[in-house]
Write a protein that holds these residues in place. Structure first.
Motif, PDB file in Angstrom:
ATOM      1  N   UNK A 243       0.797  -1.226   0.000  1.00 39.40           N
ATOM      2  CA  UNK A 243       0.000   0.000   0.000  1.00 39.40           C
ATOM      3  C   UNK A 243       0.839   1.291   0.000  1.00 39.40           C
ATOM      4  N   UNK A 244       1.823   1.450   0.904  1.00 42.18           N
ATOM      5  CA  UNK A 244       2.585   2.717   0.884  1.00 42.18           C
ATOM      6  C   UNK A 244       3.279   2.974  -0.445  1.00 42.18           C
ATOM      7  N   UNK A 245       3.756   1.922  -1.090  1.00 40.69           N
ATOM      8  CA  UNK A 245       4.472   2.103  -2.346  1.00 40.69           C
ATOM      9  C   UNK A 245       3.507   2.401  -3.493  1.00 40.69           C
ATOM     10  N   UNK A 246       2.313   1.811  -3.447  1.00 38.51           N
ATOM     11  CA  UNK A 246       1.296   2.136  -4.445  1.00 38.51           C
ATOM     12  C   UNK A 246       0.847   3.581  -4.289  1.00 38.51           C
ATOM     13  N   UNK A 247       0.664   4.013  -3.039  1.00 35.17           N
ATOM     14  CA  UNK A 247       0.273   5.399  -2.769  1.00 35.17           C
ATOM     15  C   UNK A 247       1.341   6.369  -3.251  1.00 35.17           C
ATOM     16  N   UNK A 248       2.608   6.067  -2.928  1.00 36.53           N
ATOM     17  CA  UNK A 248       3.708   6.930  -3.350  1.00 36.53           C
ATOM     18  C   UNK A 248       3.830   6.984  -4.871  1.00 36.53           C
ATOM     19  N   UNK A 249       3.590   5.858  -5.526  1.00 41.43           N
ATOM     20  CA  UNK A 249       3.721   5.834  -6.982  1.00 41.43           C
ATOM     21  C   UNK A 249       2.691   6.743  -7.639  1.00 41.43           C
ATOM     22  N   UNK A 250       1.432   6.651  -7.202  1.00 33.26           N
ATOM     23  CA  UNK A 250       0.391   7.503  -7.794  1.00 33.26           C
ATOM     24  C   UNK A 250       0.684   8.967  -7.514  1.00 33.26           C
ATOM     25  N   UNK A 251       1.112   9.271  -6.287  1.00 36.46           N
ATOM     26  CA  UNK A 251       1.446  10.653  -5.937  1.00 36.46           C
ATOM     27  C   UNK A 251       2.603  11.163  -6.788  1.00 36.46           C
ATOM     28  N   UNK A 252       3.566  10.300  -7.062  1.00 33.43           N
ATOM     29  CA  UNK A 252       4.715  10.694  -7.877  1.00 33.43           C
ATOM     30  C   UNK A 252       4.302  10.964  -9.319  1.00 33.43           C
ATOM     31  N   UNK A 253       3.452  10.098  -9.870  1.00 43.93           N
ATOM     32  CA  UNK A 253       2.952  10.302 -11.228  1.00 43.93           C
ATOM     33  C   UNK A 253       2.207  11.633 -11.334  1.00 43.93           C
ATOM     34  N   UNK A 254       1.442  11.913 -10.307  1.00 49.16           N
ATOM     35  CA  UNK A 254       0.669  13.160 -10.281  1.00 49.16           C
ATOM     36  C   UNK A 254       1.594  14.374 -10.205  1.00 49.16           C
ATOM     37  N   UNK A 255       2.602  14.309  -9.335  1.00 43.14           N
ATOM     38  CA  UNK A 255       3.545  15.424  -9.198  1.00 43.14           C
ATOM     39  C   UNK A 255       4.347  15.634 -10.485  1.00 43.14           C
ATOM     40  N   UNK A 256       4.721  14.542 -11.123  1.00 44.17           N
ATOM     41  CA  UNK A 256       5.483  14.630 -12.370  1.00 44.17           C
ATOM     42  C   UNK A 256       4.669  15.367 -13.435  1.00 44.17           C
ATOM     43  N   UNK A 257       3.416  14.984 -13.592  1.00 45.58           N
ATOM     44  CA  UNK A 257       2.556  15.643 -14.580  1.00 45.58           C
ATOM     45  C   UNK A 257       2.361  17.117 -14.247  1.00 45.58           C
ATOM     46  N   UNK A 258       2.233  17.428 -12.950  1.00 46.67           N
ATOM     47  CA  UNK A 258       2.053  18.823 -12.542  1.00 46.67           C
ATOM     48  C   UNK A 258       3.289  19.657 -12.872  1.00 46.67           C
ATOM     49  N   UNK A 259       4.480  19.069 -12.723  1.00 50.48           N
ATOM     50  CA  UNK A 259       5.709  19.789 -13.081  1.00 50.48           C
ATOM     51  C   UNK A 259       5.757  20.080 -14.583  1.00 50.48           C
ATOM     52  N   UNK A 260       5.354  19.099 -15.382  1.00 50.80           N
ATOM     53  CA  UNK A 260       5.347  19.293 -16.834  1.00 50.80           C
ATOM     54  C   UNK A 260       4.337  20.371 -17.209  1.00 50.80           C
ATOM     55  N   UNK A 261       3.197  20.398 -16.494  1.00 48.56           N
ATOM     56  CA  UNK A 261       2.144  21.370 -16.799  1.00 48.56           C
ATOM     57  C   UNK A 261       2.603  22.809 -16.589  1.00 48.56           C
ATOM     58  N   UNK A 262       3.639  23.022 -15.803  1.00 50.13           N
ATOM     59  CA  UNK A 262       4.127  24.377 -15.575  1.00 50.13           C
ATOM     60  C   UNK A 262       4.666  25.017 -16.850  1.00 50.13           C
ATOM     61  N   UNK A 263       5.134  24.177 -17.769  1.00 52.44           N
ATOM     62  CA  UNK A 263       5.731  24.711 -19.004  1.00 52.44           C
ATOM     63  C   UNK A 263       4.971  24.315 -20.267  1.00 52.44           C
ATOM     64  N   UNK A 264       4.250  23.177 -20.218  1.00 57.60           N
ATOM     65  CA  UNK A 264       3.587  22.692 -21.430  1.00 57.60           C
ATOM     66  C   UNK A 264       2.361  21.871 -21.062  1.00 57.60           C
ATOM     67  N   UNK A 265       1.177  22.471 -21.153  1.00 57.23           N
ATOM     68  CA  UNK A 265      -0.053  21.777 -20.771  1.00 57.23           C
ATOM     69  C   UNK A 265      -0.412  20.660 -21.750  1.00 57.23           C
ATOM     70  N   UNK A 266      -0.083  20.823 -23.012  1.00 52.70           N
ATOM     71  CA  UNK A 266      -0.348  19.764 -23.981  1.00 52.70           C
ATOM     72  C   UNK A 266       0.455  18.509 -23.651  1.00 52.70           C
ATOM     73  N   UNK A 267       1.723  18.708 -23.350  1.00 49.79           N
ATOM     74  CA  UNK A 267       2.576  17.577 -22.979  1.00 49.79           C
ATOM     75  C   UNK A 267       2.121  16.973 -21.656  1.00 49.79           C
TER      76      UNK A 267
END
Length: 423
Positions: A243-267
């Motif tokens: 469970x902790x690793x599944x939770x961390x993985x989803x949170x990481x995927x979400x944070x990664x996408x949010x970082x990309x959105x800062x410069x390129x919303x299409x990407x």
């Protein structure tokens, strides 16, 4: 022995400061009863100073049946009993220290905290303790744990450069541990925290690319751990250690996408799609944090699509979010979980309706709108994706009953504490 005395004194100092700041916090929350603690303290002191009058005579009048045998008591047994009592007292003090230092202090470490100055002093003392114990605890999980909590507190105060240095120090301590310790799931989770903390620091320093590098390391770490467990399928039994690793993985995927959105919303939109595809199977786990992270991922994806003027994509994510929440709500018998799922389902459908009417909704919030689950639109009313792929959601049979999570277990084992005291 000299080192041990220094350690205890440092911990007692930390405990006294944290206890004081907790009392200050409670006092500031309830000023009308500010005099009550003084009265209670006085009563407690009186009770300790003046024991019950019948206690002394009752013991004094009772004769010893065999005084000679009493004097010949086994000294080894007495020593063992005293040692056990001392060990129990130390364990109690360690538990208090663990709760206050590793749970309470980081939770209130913030520049605007009413006890900010006291917490800063605790942080200084913890760093002092780290320096005093660095030789005795070299290569141990306890040193890594202390380094991680110091770095997290520094990050909470917004000292990004100092926190980065502390996270690097914690990473070095982690790498200095034995291979057996580094393979422990609790300790692996500390490594995940280090990557997350460094990413947060870089993001606040306006260095998103460096943040993405740390998030990639965090994702790789959690994927590696998850790969050691069986693939998630309906009906399969999986250890809850996942469970902790599944939770961390989803949170990481979400944070990664949010970082990309800062410069390129299409990407970023592409990243969100990939993240949702990866995260969906993990929702078969009966864990509220897992489902919460999945819901937040869908909400962020919908918000990004809305900002990118892609209403159809946003409506797809909102429908998936609402449908998933409805499934979990109907399956769970935990009232707390049902309320959370109801809240998200309502807000998702409210945003969906606004998009359907051509309006631009606000970002997903957590305020409940009404006491009942909102009606979901028919599948035929859901706008088709650009690639004509229907939105996928977890079915009721795939969504196990979700309950509120119990309090986390202490991460420091008694075995490690025994080793430290012997030193």
């Amino acid at each position: 022995m000299k080192l041990r005395c220094t350690e205890v004194l440092t911990k007692k100092t930390c405990l006294s400061i944290i206890c004081g700041l907790l009392a200050l916090t409670l006092s500031s929350c309830n000023e009308e009863t500010a005099s009550a603690p003084q009265e209670t303290t006085g009563a407690a002191t009186t009770t300790e100073t003046h024991p019950h009058p019948s206690a002394g005579p009752a013991v004094a009048e009772q004769p010893s049946p065999e005084p000679e045998k009493a004097e010949q008591a086994n000294p080894e047994a007495d020593a063992q009993e005293e040692s056990a009592e001392e060990e129990e007292a130390i364990d109690t003090r360690e538990q208090i220290y663990d709760i206050l230092v590793y749970q309470v202090a980081p939770a209130v470490a913030a520049p605007n905290s009413p006890v900010s100055s006291q917490i800063r002093e605790v942080l200084r003392l913890l760093n002092e303790q780290y320096e005093q114990e660095k030789e005795a605890l070299a290569g141990t999980p306890e040193r890594t744990r202390l380094a991680v909590v110091i770095a997290n507190m520094r990050c909470s105060f917004g000292a990004w450069d100092a926190a980065l240095a502390d996270y690097d120090r914690a990473l070095a301590d982690f790498n200095a541990m034995t291979e057996e310790d580094k393979a422990d799931n609790v300790h692996i989770s500390w490594l995940s925290i280090i990557y997350k903390g460094k990413a947060a620091c870089f993001l606040n320093k306006k260095e998103p690319q460096k943040a993405i590098e740390q998030l990639s390391l965090r994702r790789e770490l959690n994927e590696k751990v998850l790969s050691t467990y069986p693939e998630l399928k309906p009906g399969i039994n999986v250890s809850m250690e996942i469970v902790p690793f599944a939770t961390d993985l989803i949170a990481t995927l979400r944070d990664h996408a949010a970082c990309v959105a800062l410069t390129n919303r299409n990407e970023a939109q592409t990243f969100y799609e990939e993240a949702i595809t990866r995260a969906t199977p993990l929702t078969m786990l009966p864990s509220l944090p897992v489902h919460n992270q999945y819901i937040l991922l869908l909400a962020d994806a919908a918000n990004n699509a809305t900002q990118n003027n892609d209403s159809q994509k946003a409506m797809q994510h909102l429908y998936t979010l609402a449908k998933h929440c409805a499934d979990v709500h109907n399956k769970s018998r935990d009232e707390g979980v049902r309320k959370i799922m109801l809240t998200y389902a309502q807000t998702a459908m409210e945003a969906y309706k606004k998009l359907e009417e051509g309006q631009k909704p606000h970002e997903i919030t957590t305020e409940p709108l009404n006491p009942d689950l909102p009606p979901l639109p028919n599948d035929s009313a859901i706008p088709a994706a650009v690639d004509n792929a229907a939105p996928e959601t977890a079915t009721v049979s795939q969504t196990p009953e979700v309950k509120a999570e119990p309090a986390p277990k202490k991460s420091t084992s008694k075995k490690n504490k025994r080793k430290r005291r012997k030193k």
